[in-house]
Design a protein around this motif. Structure first.
Motif, PDB file in Angstrom:
ATOM      1  N   ALA A 231      47.696   6.210  44.757  1.00 31.92           N
ATOM      2  CA  ALA A 231      48.150   6.086  43.454  1.00 31.92           C
ATOM      3  C   ALA A 231      48.244   7.158  42.573  1.00 31.92           C
ATOM      4  CB  ALA A 231      48.430   4.925  42.609  1.00 31.92           C
ATOM      5  N   ILE A 232      47.083   7.433  42.161  1.00 27.98           N
ATOM      6  CA  ILE A 232      46.819   8.742  41.230  1.00 27.98           C
ATOM      7  C   ILE A 232      47.060   9.848  41.784  1.00 27.98           C
ATOM      8  CG2 ILE A 232      44.306  10.619  40.669  1.00 27.98           C
ATOM      9  CD1 ILE A 232      43.146   7.631  40.419  1.00 27.98           C
ATOM     10  N   SER A 233      46.338  10.294  43.557  1.00 24.86           N
ATOM     11  CA  SER A 233      47.492  11.741  43.689  1.00 24.86           C
ATOM     12  C   SER A 233      48.721  11.433  43.909  1.00 24.86           C
ATOM     13  CB  SER A 233      47.235  11.716  45.284  1.00 24.86           C
ATOM     14  OG  SER A 233      45.476  11.475  45.927  1.00 24.86           O
ATOM     15  N   LEU A 234      49.555  10.598  44.062  1.00 29.01           N
ATOM     16  CA  LEU A 234      50.988  11.011  43.529  1.00 29.01           C
ATOM     17  C   LEU A 234      51.427  11.072  42.260  1.00 29.01           C
ATOM     18  CD1 LEU A 234      52.484   7.338  45.330  1.00 29.01           C
ATOM     19  CD2 LEU A 234      52.649  10.240  45.688  1.00 29.01           C
ATOM     20  N   LEU A 235      50.481  10.839  41.407  1.00 28.49           N
ATOM     21  CA  LEU A 235      50.849  10.753  40.226  1.00 28.49           C
ATOM     22  C   LEU A 235      50.417  12.210  39.552  1.00 28.49           C
ATOM     23  CD1 LEU A 235      49.295   7.571  38.034  1.00 28.49           C
ATOM     24  CD2 LEU A 235      51.661   8.375  37.979  1.00 28.49           C
ATOM     25  N   PHE A 236      49.170  12.588  40.579  1.00 26.47           N
ATOM     26  CA  PHE A 236      48.790  14.270  40.085  1.00 26.47           C
ATOM     27  C   PHE A 236      50.673  14.699  40.510  1.00 26.47           C
ATOM     28  CE2 PHE A 236      44.243  15.501  39.656  1.00 26.47           C
ATOM     29  CZ  PHE A 236      44.333  14.412  38.767  1.00 26.47           C
ATOM     30  N   MET A 237      51.271  14.530  41.696  1.00 25.03           N
ATOM     31  CA  MET A 237      51.852  15.065  42.603  1.00 25.03           C
ATOM     32  C   MET A 237      53.753  15.659  41.628  1.00 25.03           C
ATOM     33  SD  MET A 237      51.417  15.037  46.709  1.00 25.03           S
ATOM     34  CE  MET A 237      52.347  16.065  47.213  1.00 25.03           C
ATOM     35  N   HIS A 238      53.450  14.100  40.837  1.00 27.54           N
ATOM     36  CA  HIS A 238      54.460  14.105  40.460  1.00 27.54           C
ATOM     37  C   HIS A 238      54.245  15.000  38.726  1.00 27.54           C
ATOM     38  CE1 HIS A 238      57.446  11.950  38.369  1.00 27.54           C
ATOM     39  NE2 HIS A 238      57.707  11.588  36.993  1.00 27.54           N
ATOM     40  N   GLY A 239      52.643  15.155  38.236  1.00 23.47           N
ATOM     41  CA  GLY A 239      53.020  15.640  37.509  1.00 23.47           C
ATOM     42  C   GLY A 239      53.126  17.588  38.020  1.00 23.47           C
ATOM     43  N   VAL A 240      52.843  17.576  38.914  1.00 27.91           N
ATOM     44  CA  VAL A 240      53.081  19.054  39.179  1.00 27.91           C
ATOM     45  C   VAL A 240      54.633  19.750  39.069  1.00 27.91           C
ATOM     46  CG1 VAL A 240      53.274  20.808  40.992  1.00 27.91           C
ATOM     47  CG2 VAL A 240      51.250  19.526  40.220  1.00 27.91           C
ATOM     48  N   GLU A 241      55.389  18.249  39.190  1.00 28.82           N
ATOM     49  CA  GLU A 241      56.774  18.556  39.688  1.00 28.82           C
ATOM     50  C   GLU A 241      58.029  18.644  38.452  1.00 28.82           C
ATOM     51  OE1 GLU A 241      58.366  14.943  42.026  1.00 28.82           O
ATOM     52  OE2 GLU A 241      57.356  15.526  43.309  1.00 28.82           O
ATOM     53  N   LYS A 242      56.938  17.966  37.081  1.00 27.90           N
ATOM     54  CA  LYS A 242      56.998  18.094  36.020  1.00 27.90           C
ATOM     55  C   LYS A 242      56.693  19.295  35.089  1.00 27.90           C
ATOM     56  CE  LYS A 242      59.479  13.753  35.660  1.00 27.90           C
ATOM     57  NZ  LYS A 242      60.631  13.822  35.059  1.00 27.90           N
ATOM     58  N   LEU A 243      55.983  19.700  35.413  1.00 27.05           N
ATOM     59  CA  LEU A 243      55.367  21.138  35.229  1.00 27.05           C
ATOM     60  C   LEU A 243      56.158  22.370  35.185  1.00 27.05           C
ATOM     61  CD1 LEU A 243      52.965  22.753  33.196  1.00 27.05           C
ATOM     62  CD2 LEU A 243      51.299  23.026  35.489  1.00 27.05           C
ATOM     63  N   GLN A 244      56.378  21.662  36.891  1.00 31.68           N
ATOM     64  CA  GLN A 244      57.463  23.154  37.254  1.00 31.68           C
ATOM     65  C   GLN A 244      58.264  23.162  36.945  1.00 31.68           C
ATOM     66  OE1 GLN A 244      57.756  22.710  41.263  1.00 31.68           O
ATOM     67  NE2 GLN A 244      59.109  24.447  41.424  1.00 31.68           N
TER      68      GLN A 244
END
Length: 257
Positions: A231-244
């Motif tokens: 779940a933490i890894s998925l949140l990290f990736m979701h945060g990267v998408e939002k930052l992009q």
């Protein structure tokens, strides 16, 4: 609304697949197809997660701090390496093979050496995370720099632009998509690298917690922490998408076409 419907449909399919998997898992353990001591049921895992929630959050804070610090240093290091190898061809020929070589060595083989050299504190964890995260950043940025439009570069040169201006107006904007693609990979590597380094020595963190519950044969708690790491890894990736989307507002417009 019509443009967003495919995304909603994909999310519904994903949620349905996860729900069906959990349902089959619960059925297999409930009727005794798989022994509970080998594979705890989702309900047992959920109960263990709720019971151990305070401890999991305490260990998660340590792992997240290591992951954030290591990822930040890995981004900075990868950015500097990509810029240097793009600007100077002799550095590209010298360091590109070494960068690839760092990824051929298994992290579980490097981690004990880092613990031996730097002790059981945060330093060996951060170093291992940097080793595992800088490569996708470096390769992504370098690919973006190398794929810059040569006609646009020649136009700026004809107008008297400096190397810095060419980099700022042509190469860097064109490489942002490649950068965020590499960052998605690195963000997941950061959490996994932190956990692996904690397996081999440390005073706290999800990796240390996993080692303790494994020795106690508490597989329900083991699965609980595995789900938490995912779940933490998925949140990290979701945060990267939002930052992009924040850094590249034109990406949203292109994606919605």
């Amino acid at each position: 609304m019509i443009k967003k419907s495919p995304n909603i449909t994909n999310k519904l399919w994903s949620c349905s697949a996860v729900f069906l998997t959990l349902l089959l898992w619960q059925f297999a353990t409930g009727v005794g197809i798989v022994d509970a001591f080998l594979l705890p049921s989702p309900l047992q895992v959920g109960k263990a997660f709720a019971t151990e929630f305070p401890s999991l959050m305490e260990h998660s804070a340590i792992t997240l701090s290591e992951a954030f610090i290591g990822l930040a240093i890995g981004i900075l290091f990868g950015f500097i390496m990509a810029m240097a190898m793009d600007r100077f061809d002799f550095l590209y020929r010298a360091f590109y093979p070494l960068a690839i070589l760092t990824q051929t060595v298994p992290t579980v083989a490097v981690a004990p050496l880092l613990v031996l050299w730097f002790g059981y504190g945060m330093t060996p964890k951060v170093v291992l995370i940097v080793i595992t995260t800088f490569f996708p950043i470096t390769i992504g940025l370098l690919t973006g720099f190398k794929s810059a439009d040569p006609d646009a570069i020649n136009l700026l040169r004809a107008m008297g632009a400096s190397q810095g201006q060419i980099f700022r107006y042509i190469k860097l904007p064109g490489a942002m998509g490649h950068f965020f693609s590499g960052l998605r990979i690195s963000s997941s590597y950061a959490v996994v690298g932190a956990v692996i380094s904690e397996w081999l020595g440390g005073f706290g963190g999800l990796g240390v917690y996993m080692t303790r519950v494994k020795k106690a044969f508490s597989f329900d708690k083991m699965f609980a922490v595995i789900f938490l790491i995912s779940a933490i890894s998925l949140l990290f990736m979701h945060g990267v998408e939002k930052l992009q989307l924040l850094c590249m507002p034109w990406y949203r417009r292109t994606e919605n076409k």
